[in-house]
Design a protein around this motif. Sequence first.
Motif: not given
Length: 476
Positions: A458-476
């Motif tokens: 659940x923490x990883x999923x929230x990390x992805x959502x919050x990262x997207x809000x900050x304009x960060x892209x997942x690279x893995x």
Amino acid sequence: MQKFYLKPDELPVLRKIAEAAAELNVAAYVVGGFVRDRLLGRENKKDIDIVCVGSGIALAEAVAKRLSPKPKLQVYQRFGTAALTWRGLDLEFVGARKESYNADSRKPVVEDGTLDDDQNRRDFTINTFAVSVQSDWNGEVEIIDSFEGRSDLANGIIRTPLDPDITFSDDPLRMLRAIRFATQLGFRIDDRTFQSITKNASRIKIISQERVIDELQKIMHTPKPSVGFKLLFQTGLLKLIFPEVANLHGVEWREGIGHKDNFYHTLQVLDNLCATSDNIWLRWSALLHDIAKPKTKRFDPVEGWTFHAHEAVGAKWVPRIFERMKLPLDAKMKYVQKHVELHMRPIALTKDGITDSAVRRLLFDAGDDIDDLMLLAKADITSKNDEKVKRYLQNYVLLQERLIEIEEKDKLRNWQPPITGEIIMETFGIPPSREVGMVKNTIREAILEGDIQNNYDEAFALMLRRGAELGLECTI
């Protein structure tokens, strides 16, 4: 003559000292606290002081040669003393001496003397006893008591053997020792001695902080330290050695409204805590928990007297107090600082109701010290309103039940979020940055608020959502 109780491990070493004294052809005596404690029936003292009419160092060296295993000998040439430890007993040897201090000196001027001289220089009548090492330790022994010390023991009196002005001028630390012994033994300081402490209080300034804090620590270790702190305050010593605590004293009134005397409140909290814990650093937390109330005191016509943020200000003061007092600046100081900062939190929960998120935050902030914090918070209940105390205690029981329940479910004691900064940087391919902290904070707050469970997925999923809000892209 009097029967003198010895523990089995003490008899062999006393016989070795007697043999060594006979070989050197010197008179030697067991003196001071060891004799006093035996007369009081106290068995917790593990040190034996030996006075030799001659060279204390030579006697110590002769004794060390006779002991097996051979102990390490520490010699202090300037003071004519030597010390060794053997089978758990600390032995100190000193030549009979005269001792005095110059007006501005922290170190004594020492001269050779007789047994009478040595007894004269001692601090209190209850510490002037002497017993020859040549005594029959299995039977009755003769106790040399030149100042009616046994009478003072029987009557519970702390009194100097000579004029107290001379005694305290020679070594001002004895003023603190008088108060310490009164606290430890439950004795009364006799009037003349007490008045002399008040008169000579300013002399304490020449004593090193290390010696002062040693006496304070011994007072803090007693079952009821308030006795010592009240005496320190009454004699004027507290203002000189610990002004922050002395400044808690007093009640101010505005518009007919007064606040409690925070000095006596603090001492009551300290005594309450001592009844449930012998943890010396938790006791220091109790002594310092309201230390910043004089600084933060304000009067509001509606609220009355307030001390807003006194816990935060007090926590900031702890390091500087510990540094000045020569207390440890390591984890022990951090422990006290944490308790000063958090001591209001359990009380606030009992007043405002107990929400899951508030309990989670308390567990997160207190970590493994939560149980000690609860002891301190309970000790802080000093109201004279029985109904109010009863209500607080009932709410504490509820709070403790919730702490156990949520800790078992969420495992938040000494908890760290399941997503680390390293995982965030690797996932988004970014270096250490403000965004990493923002993502970590979002995950931590969500778990503490109960919005997500305390698990990796659940923490990883929230990390992805919050990262997207900050304009960060997942690279893995």
